[in-house]
Design an enzyme around this catalytic site. Structure first.
Site, short mmCIF file in Angstrom:
data_model
loop_
_atom_site.label_atom_id
_atom_site.label_comp_id
_atom_site.label_asym_id
_atom_site.label_seq_id
_atom_site.Cartn_x
_atom_site.Cartn_y
_atom_site.Cartn_z
N HIS A 17 -40.35 -53.64 -27.90
CA HIS A 17 -40.23 -55.06 -28.27
C HIS A 17 -39.92 -55.91 -27.03
O HIS A 17 -40.48 -57.00 -26.85
CB HIS A 17 -39.11 -55.27 -29.28
CG HIS A 17 -39.30 -54.62 -30.62
ND1 HIS A 17 -38.47 -53.63 -31.10
CD2 HIS A 17 -40.24 -54.80 -31.59
CE1 HIS A 17 -38.87 -53.26 -32.31
NE2 HIS A 17 -39.94 -53.94 -32.63
N LYS A 41 -38.59 -53.40 -46.18
CA LYS A 41 -38.11 -52.10 -45.71
C LYS A 41 -36.65 -51.98 -46.15
O LYS A 41 -36.12 -52.87 -46.79
CB LYS A 41 -38.21 -52.02 -44.19
CG LYS A 41 -39.64 -52.09 -43.67
CD LYS A 41 -39.69 -51.98 -42.17
CE LYS A 41 -41.12 -52.02 -41.65
NZ LYS A 41 -41.18 -52.06 -40.17
N ARG A 90 -49.72 -51.46 -31.01
CA ARG A 90 -49.57 -50.18 -30.31
C ARG A 90 -50.84 -49.37 -30.52
O ARG A 90 -51.91 -49.79 -30.19
CB ARG A 90 -48.32 -49.45 -30.82
CG ARG A 90 -47.04 -50.12 -30.42
CD ARG A 90 -45.88 -49.64 -31.23
NE ARG A 90 -46.00 -50.09 -32.62
CZ ARG A 90 -45.14 -49.84 -33.58
NH1 ARG A 90 -44.08 -49.13 -33.31
NH2 ARG A 90 -45.32 -50.31 -34.79
N SER A 128 -39.20 -48.17 -34.03
CA SER A 128 -37.78 -48.21 -34.42
C SER A 128 -37.45 -47.03 -35.32
O SER A 128 -36.37 -46.44 -35.22
CB SER A 128 -37.47 -49.52 -35.16
OG SER A 128 -37.72 -50.62 -34.32
P1 ADP Z 1 -42.11 -55.27 -38.84
O1 ADP Z 1 -41.27 -54.68 -39.95
O2 ADP Z 1 -42.44 -56.72 -39.04
O3 ADP Z 1 -43.33 -54.46 -38.48
P2 ADP Z 1 -40.95 -54.30 -36.38
O4 ADP Z 1 -39.62 -54.64 -35.79
O5 ADP Z 1 -41.16 -52.87 -36.76
O6 ADP Z 1 -41.12 -55.27 -37.60
O7 ADP Z 1 -42.10 -54.72 -35.39
C1 ADP Z 1 -42.28 -56.07 -35.01
C2 ADP Z 1 -43.52 -56.16 -34.16
O8 ADP Z 1 -43.29 -55.46 -32.94
C3 ADP Z 1 -44.77 -55.53 -34.79
O9 ADP Z 1 -45.91 -56.29 -34.43
C4 ADP Z 1 -44.84 -54.17 -34.15
O10 ADP Z 1 -46.17 -53.67 -34.09
C5 ADP Z 1 -44.31 -54.50 -32.76
N1 ADP Z 1 -43.74 -53.32 -32.11
C6 ADP Z 1 -42.88 -52.41 -32.59
N2 ADP Z 1 -42.63 -51.44 -31.70
C7 ADP Z 1 -43.37 -51.75 -30.60
C8 ADP Z 1 -43.59 -51.11 -29.34
N3 ADP Z 1 -43.05 -49.94 -29.02
N4 ADP Z 1 -44.40 -51.72 -28.46
C9 ADP Z 1 -45.00 -52.88 -28.80
N5 ADP Z 1 -44.88 -53.51 -29.96
C10 ADP Z 1 -44.06 -52.96 -30.87
#
Ligand code: ADP
Length: 159
Positions: A17, A41, A90, A128
């Site tokens: 992130h 979630k 990703r 995450s």
């Molecule tokens: P959500 O529940 O909205 O998917 P996340 O916190 O899991 O929330 O992810 C928010 C955004 O960050 C999403 O677009 C996800 O694809 C992106 N994201 C999560 N992990 C990574 C990572 N390792 N590298 C790049 N983008 C990421």
């Protein structure tokens, strides 16, 4: 002043992130890291905990501010006068979900586009959920997480 929102669950925020936030900081004046209360979630950290950890993790990114939001991301984007929302892409597995989300958001509010950033290779398979699992099992992935996240996870998971 070009403002974008970066909506997500951030349970917890990872260096993947942060990588997206660094890339966006080169293009926009202000990035609102928008921590969602309604995520569909079952986050291990509360909304306030997620926001607090994010605030600590982005301390050295002056263009990033952290806010929580309730309801639809597009409504929050409109409220904050954002010109777009950003998301991370990703592996291929993200693509279908992110595409449908972007199209639905566009339908909900036509003037808000979604801009995708691809993280550096080393974060392509970082999520995450994987981080939560590895830390709970005693694994060491310090280089993939801001230090404050390691501490918060260990305390939450009692490891
Ligand atoms: P959500 O529940 O909205 O998917 P996340 O916190 O899991 O929330 O992810 C928010 C955004 O960050 C999403 O677009 C996800 O694809 C992106 N994201 C999560 N992990 C990574 C990572 N390792 N590298 C790049 N983008 C990421």
């Amino acid at each position: 002043m070009k403002t974008v929102i970066y909506p997500g669950t951030f349970d917890p925020i990872t260096n993947g992130h942060i990588d997206i936030l660094r890339k966006a900081s080169k293009l926009f004046d202000e990035i609102i890291l928008s921590v969602a209360s309604a995520t569909g979630k079952n986050p291990i950290f509360s909304l306030e905990e997620r926001a607090h950890i994010c605030r600590q993790a982005v301390r050295d990114l002056p263009k990033v501010k952290v806010q929580v939001f309730h309801g639809l991301a597009v409504d929050f984007a409109k409220e904050r006068d954002a010109c777009a929302m950003i998301r991370g892409l990703r592996a291929l597995s993200d693509f279908e979900y992110e595409l449908s989300l972007a199209l639905m958001n566009k339908k909900l509010l036509d003037k808000i586009d979604t801009i995708f950033f691809v993280p550096d290779n080393k974060y392509l398979y970082l999520s995450s959920s994987m981080v939560r699992q590895i830390v709970s099992l005693g694994g060491d992935i310090k280089d993939l997480l801001p230090p404050c996240v390691v501490a918060a996870l260990k305390s939450k998971l009692c490891v």
